[in-house]
Design a protein around this motif. Structure first.
Motif, PDB file in Angstrom:
ATOM      1  N   SER A  74       0.884  -1.183  -0.033  1.00 25.37           N
ATOM      2  CA  SER A  74      -0.016   0.057   0.062  1.00 25.37           C
ATOM      3  C   SER A  74       0.859   1.098  -0.034  1.00 25.37           C
ATOM      4  O   SER A  74       0.316   2.186  -0.642  1.00 25.37           O
ATOM      5  CB  SER A  74      -0.996  -0.067   1.064  1.00 25.37           C
ATOM      6  N   TRP A  75       1.938   1.263   0.673  1.00 27.98           N
ATOM      7  CA  TRP A  75       3.085   2.310   0.597  1.00 27.98           C
ATOM      8  C   TRP A  75       3.406   2.579  -0.811  1.00 27.98           C
ATOM      9  O   TRP A  75       3.696   3.860  -1.279  1.00 27.98           O
ATOM     10  CB  TRP A  75       3.941   2.042   1.615  1.00 27.98           C
ATOM     11  N   THR A  76       3.972   1.665  -1.451  1.00 31.22           N
ATOM     12  CA  THR A  76       4.467   1.791  -2.857  1.00 31.22           C
ATOM     13  C   THR A  76       3.198   2.270  -3.810  1.00 31.22           C
ATOM     14  O   THR A  76       3.586   3.051  -4.751  1.00 31.22           O
ATOM     15  CB  THR A  76       5.246   0.603  -3.430  1.00 31.22           C
ATOM     16  N   ASP A  77       2.252   1.625  -3.639  1.00 36.23           N
ATOM     17  CA  ASP A  77       1.020   2.372  -4.591  1.00 36.23           C
ATOM     18  C   ASP A  77       0.663   3.677  -4.300  1.00 36.23           C
ATOM     19  O   ASP A  77       0.389   4.382  -5.139  1.00 36.23           O
ATOM     20  CB  ASP A  77      -0.320   1.247  -3.843  1.00 36.23           C
ATOM     21  N   ALA A  78       0.636   4.064  -2.784  1.00 35.96           N
ATOM     22  CA  ALA A  78       0.575   5.513  -2.510  1.00 35.96           C
ATOM     23  C   ALA A  78       1.483   6.542  -3.272  1.00 35.96           C
ATOM     24  O   ALA A  78       1.041   7.565  -3.569  1.00 35.96           O
ATOM     25  CB  ALA A  78       0.364   5.604  -1.148  1.00 35.96           C
ATOM     26  N   LEU A  79       2.723   5.673  -3.518  1.00 35.27           N
ATOM     27  CA  LEU A  79       3.907   6.696  -4.294  1.00 35.27           C
ATOM     28  C   LEU A  79       3.711   6.678  -5.751  1.00 35.27           C
ATOM     29  O   LEU A  79       4.511   7.316  -6.535  1.00 35.27           O
ATOM     30  CB  LEU A  79       5.196   6.169  -3.632  1.00 35.27           C
ATOM     31  N   GLY A  80       2.539   5.828  -6.249  1.00 36.27           N
ATOM     32  CA  GLY A  80       2.254   5.807  -7.647  1.00 36.27           C
ATOM     33  C   GLY A  80       3.128   4.457  -8.316  1.00 36.27           C
ATOM     34  O   GLY A  80       3.342   4.593  -9.700  1.00 36.27           O
ATOM     35  N   VAL A  81       3.891   3.588  -7.648  1.00 40.57           N
ATOM     36  CA  VAL A  81       4.603   2.660  -8.170  1.00 40.57           C
ATOM     37  C   VAL A  81       3.666   1.384  -8.503  1.00 40.57           C
ATOM     38  O   VAL A  81       3.075   0.850  -7.268  1.00 40.57           O
ATOM     39  CB  VAL A  81       5.764   2.241  -7.144  1.00 40.57           C
ATOM     40  N   SER A  82       3.433   1.135  -9.460  1.00 39.35           N
ATOM     41  CA  SER A  82       2.805   0.102 -10.043  1.00 39.35           C
ATOM     42  C   SER A  82       3.361  -1.271  -9.453  1.00 39.35           C
ATOM     43  O   SER A  82       4.656  -1.288  -9.463  1.00 39.35           O
ATOM     44  CB  SER A  82       2.206   0.053 -11.522  1.00 39.35           C
ATOM     45  N   GLU A  83       2.577  -2.213  -9.342  1.00 38.18           N
ATOM     46  CA  GLU A  83       3.039  -3.586  -9.013  1.00 38.18           C
ATOM     47  C   GLU A  83       4.093  -4.073 -10.165  1.00 38.18           C
ATOM     48  O   GLU A  83       4.904  -4.799 -10.084  1.00 38.18           O
ATOM     49  CB  GLU A  83       2.085  -4.692  -8.863  1.00 38.18           C
ATOM     50  N   THR A  84       3.647  -3.919 -11.733  1.00 41.65           N
ATOM     51  CA  THR A  84       4.561  -4.333 -12.784  1.00 41.65           C
ATOM     52  C   THR A  84       5.951  -3.451 -12.528  1.00 41.65           C
ATOM     53  O   THR A  84       6.988  -4.361 -12.792  1.00 41.65           O
ATOM     54  CB  THR A  84       3.864  -4.043 -14.000  1.00 41.65           C
ATOM     55  N   MET A  85       5.752  -2.061 -12.381  1.00 38.84           N
ATOM     56  CA  MET A  85       6.947  -1.388 -12.163  1.00 38.84           C
ATOM     57  C   MET A  85       7.825  -1.842 -11.024  1.00 38.84           C
ATOM     58  O   MET A  85       9.237  -1.873 -11.182  1.00 38.84           O
ATOM     59  CB  MET A  85       6.574   0.036 -11.985  1.00 38.84           C
ATOM     60  N   PHE A  92      15.316  -6.530 -12.151  1.00 39.29           N
ATOM     61  CA  PHE A  92      16.532  -6.222 -12.578  1.00 39.29           C
ATOM     62  C   PHE A  92      17.899  -6.080 -11.661  1.00 39.29           C
ATOM     63  O   PHE A  92      18.711  -6.629 -11.803  1.00 39.29           O
ATOM     64  CB  PHE A  92      16.478  -4.897 -13.177  1.00 39.29           C
ATOM     65  N   PHE A  93      17.496  -5.054 -10.490  1.00 43.05           N
ATOM     66  CA  PHE A  93      18.548  -5.273  -9.586  1.00 43.05           C
ATOM     67  C   PHE A  93      18.797  -6.670  -8.881  1.00 43.05           C
ATOM     68  O   PHE A  93      19.707  -6.787  -8.402  1.00 43.05           O
ATOM     69  CB  PHE A  93      18.344  -3.962  -8.528  1.00 43.05           C
ATOM     70  N   GLY A  94      17.896  -7.278  -8.866  1.00 42.09           N
ATOM     71  CA  GLY A  94      17.996  -8.476  -7.908  1.00 42.09           C
ATOM     72  C   GLY A  94      18.862  -9.758  -8.755  1.00 42.09           C
ATOM     73  O   GLY A  94      19.513 -10.258  -8.154  1.00 42.09           O
ATOM     74  N   VAL A  95      18.597  -9.453  -9.927  1.00 44.42           N
ATOM     75  CA  VAL A  95      19.336 -10.732 -10.925  1.00 44.42           C
ATOM     76  C   VAL A  95      20.621 -10.105 -11.078  1.00 44.42           C
ATOM     77  O   VAL A  95      21.552 -11.043 -10.721  1.00 44.42           O
ATOM     78  CB  VAL A  95      18.745 -10.567 -12.331  1.00 44.42           C
ATOM     79  N   LEU A  96      21.142  -8.738 -11.168  1.00 42.18           N
ATOM     80  CA  LEU A  96      22.456  -8.388 -11.005  1.00 42.18           C
ATOM     81  C   LEU A  96      23.113  -8.642  -9.612  1.00 42.18           C
ATOM     82  O   LEU A  96      24.056  -9.090  -9.626  1.00 42.18           O
ATOM     83  CB  LEU A  96      22.592  -6.932 -11.173  1.00 42.18           C
ATOM     84  N   ALA A  97      22.431  -8.427  -8.608  1.00 42.67           N
ATOM     85  CA  ALA A  97      22.949  -8.858  -7.363  1.00 42.67           C
ATOM     86  C   ALA A  97      23.066 -10.327  -7.080  1.00 42.67           C
ATOM     87  O   ALA A  97      24.102 -10.644  -6.368  1.00 42.67           O
ATOM     88  CB  ALA A  97      22.147  -8.171  -6.014  1.00 42.67           C
ATOM     89  N   ALA A  98      22.170 -11.263  -7.517  1.00 43.42           N
ATOM     90  CA  ALA A  98      22.258 -12.711  -7.275  1.00 43.42           C
ATOM     91  C   ALA A  98      23.461 -12.776  -7.963  1.00 43.42           C
ATOM     92  O   ALA A  98      24.109 -13.999  -7.481  1.00 43.42           O
ATOM     93  CB  ALA A  98      20.861 -13.101  -7.536  1.00 43.42           C
ATOM     94  N   ALA A 148      11.355 -11.727 -12.561  1.00 44.89           N
ATOM     95  CA  ALA A 148      11.809 -10.830 -13.907  1.00 44.89           C
ATOM     96  C   ALA A 148      11.248 -11.033 -15.162  1.00 44.89           C
ATOM     97  O   ALA A 148      10.834 -10.213 -15.752  1.00 44.89           O
ATOM     98  CB  ALA A 148      13.348 -10.611 -13.927  1.00 44.89           C
ATOM     99  N   VAL A 149      11.032 -12.311 -15.323  1.00 43.96           N
ATOM    100  CA  VAL A 149      10.473 -12.873 -16.790  1.00 43.96           C
ATOM    101  C   VAL A 149       9.140 -12.551 -16.938  1.00 43.96           C
ATOM    102  O   VAL A 149       8.716 -12.122 -18.105  1.00 43.96           O
ATOM    103  CB  VAL A 149      11.202 -14.440 -16.894  1.00 43.96           C
ATOM    104  N   ASP A 150       8.286 -12.847 -15.727  1.00 42.13           N
ATOM    105  CA  ASP A 150       7.036 -12.767 -15.736  1.00 42.13           C
ATOM    106  C   ASP A 150       6.415 -12.024 -14.621  1.00 42.13           C
ATOM    107  O   ASP A 150       5.893 -12.726 -13.469  1.00 42.13           O
ATOM    108  CB  ASP A 150       6.098 -14.304 -16.183  1.00 42.13           C
ATOM    109  N   PRO A 151       6.340 -10.722 -14.577  1.00 44.16           N
ATOM    110  CA  PRO A 151       5.963  -9.888 -13.341  1.00 44.16           C
ATOM    111  C   PRO A 151       4.736 -10.301 -12.968  1.00 44.16           C
ATOM    112  O   PRO A 151       4.366 -10.058 -11.763  1.00 44.16           O
ATOM    113  CB  PRO A 151       6.175  -8.529 -13.732  1.00 44.16           C
ATOM    114  N   ARG A 152       3.739 -10.588 -13.958  1.00 44.15           N
ATOM    115  CA  ARG A 152       2.327 -10.896 -13.530  1.00 44.15           C
ATOM    116  C   ARG A 152       2.006 -12.381 -13.457  1.00 44.15           C
ATOM    117  O   ARG A 152       0.817 -12.747 -13.372  1.00 44.15           O
ATOM    118  CB  ARG A 152       1.398 -10.249 -14.863  1.00 44.15           C
ATOM    119  N   GLY A 153       2.926 -13.294 -13.418  1.00 44.69           N
ATOM    120  CA  GLY A 153       2.966 -14.722 -13.103  1.00 44.69           C
ATOM    121  C   GLY A 153       2.132 -15.135 -11.873  1.00 44.69           C
ATOM    122  O   GLY A 153       2.314 -14.111 -10.896  1.00 44.69           O
ATOM    123  N   PRO A 154       1.477 -16.141 -11.989  1.00 44.46           N
ATOM    124  CA  PRO A 154       0.767 -16.525 -10.697  1.00 44.46           C
ATOM    125  C   PRO A 154       1.977 -16.774  -9.297  1.00 44.46           C
ATOM    126  O   PRO A 154       2.863 -17.369  -9.528  1.00 44.46           O
ATOM    127  CB  PRO A 154       0.106 -18.070 -11.176  1.00 44.46           C
TER     128      PRO A 154
END
Length: 251
Positions: A74-85, A92-98, A148-154
């Protein structure tokens, strides 16, 4: 249902008890063992590459976990950050760090296995720690790549399942239903992570609680050179805070 209650309602508190109690015990009775047992003396070429890569990578991984688990959606939604974004950025950053963390720990394990003195100094606790750590990293990388491949996946949106469960632990009301609704890959990753936390007080990972903040503010450590000493009176005047390794230009 009883197994779910134990795994997601009882086990986290047992791990916290082991983590806190074991760390206090280690600090009280094994202060001299509170160290990474540095092996730089035996081999430093690979260590200069692998250690920063692993430590900086794992630092980003920890920060990413903290943001994803602690900050409600709810906090990121309030900032206008969509779930996909959010998931594209996290992926992106997770794959690089991993990738950096896995490559770093892989080099560390290779160095430990192929350098005789380092391998001889490796304990059973070290081997177990490396095994659990690599399993946790591989499981987390797998989850990150899927997101990262499918942000809307189940089941990708862990902030509706794992995150509420994680936060509920600290208010002593574990949301077992939320965690139970998460996909199996999250269950595996969380259980490996709990195992890793339980091992922290009894392995070299305990050094994570000793932050070397004073390294940022201490002066240089000056080592005396073995070069031929000049005759008395021939040495030029040196400033009191001259960077180490800078040669006198007026010689």
């Amino acid at each position: 249902m009883e197994m779910d209650i134990f795994l997601w309602g009882v086990l986290p508190y047992l791990v916290l008890l082991i983590l806190i109690g074991g760390t206090i015990w280690r600090y009280r009775y094994d202060k001299f063992g509170w160290t990474t047992r540095s092996s730089e003396l035996y081999e430093s070429r690979l260590l200069r590459i692998a250690s920063p890569m692993f430590h900086y990578g794992i630092l980003v991984v920890i920060i990413g976990h903290a943001i994803g688990l602690v900050i409600p959606q709810s906090w990121t939604d309030a900032l206008g950050v969509s779930e996909t974004m959010y998931h594209w950025g996290a992926g992106f950053f997770g794959v690089l760090a991993a990738a950096a963390t896995l490559l770093g720990v892989g080099l560390l394990i290779y160095r430990r296995r192929t350098t005789g003195p380092v391998f001889m100094a490796t304990t059973r606790n070290d081997k177990l720690m490396y095994l659990v750590l690599v399993c946790a990293l591989v499981a987390g990388t797998y989850i990150t790549v899927i997101g990262a491949v499918d942000p809307r996946g189940p089941g990708v949106n862990y902030r509706q399942t794992v995150s509420p469960w994680f936060r509920s632990i600290f208010i002593l009301q574990p949301d077992i239903r939320a965690m139970n609704a998460a996909p199996l890959r999250f269950h595996v990753h969380v259980l490996i992570g709990l195992t890793l936390f339980a091992l922290v007080p009894f392995t070299r990972l305990v050094h994570m609680f000793t932050a070397p903040v004073h390294y940022l503010f201490r002066p240089y450590i000056v080592y005396r050179s073995r070069d031929r000493l000049p005759a008395p009176g021939d040495r030029p005047t040196r400033r009191g805070w001259q960077p180490v390794g800078v040669k006198d230009r007026d010689r």
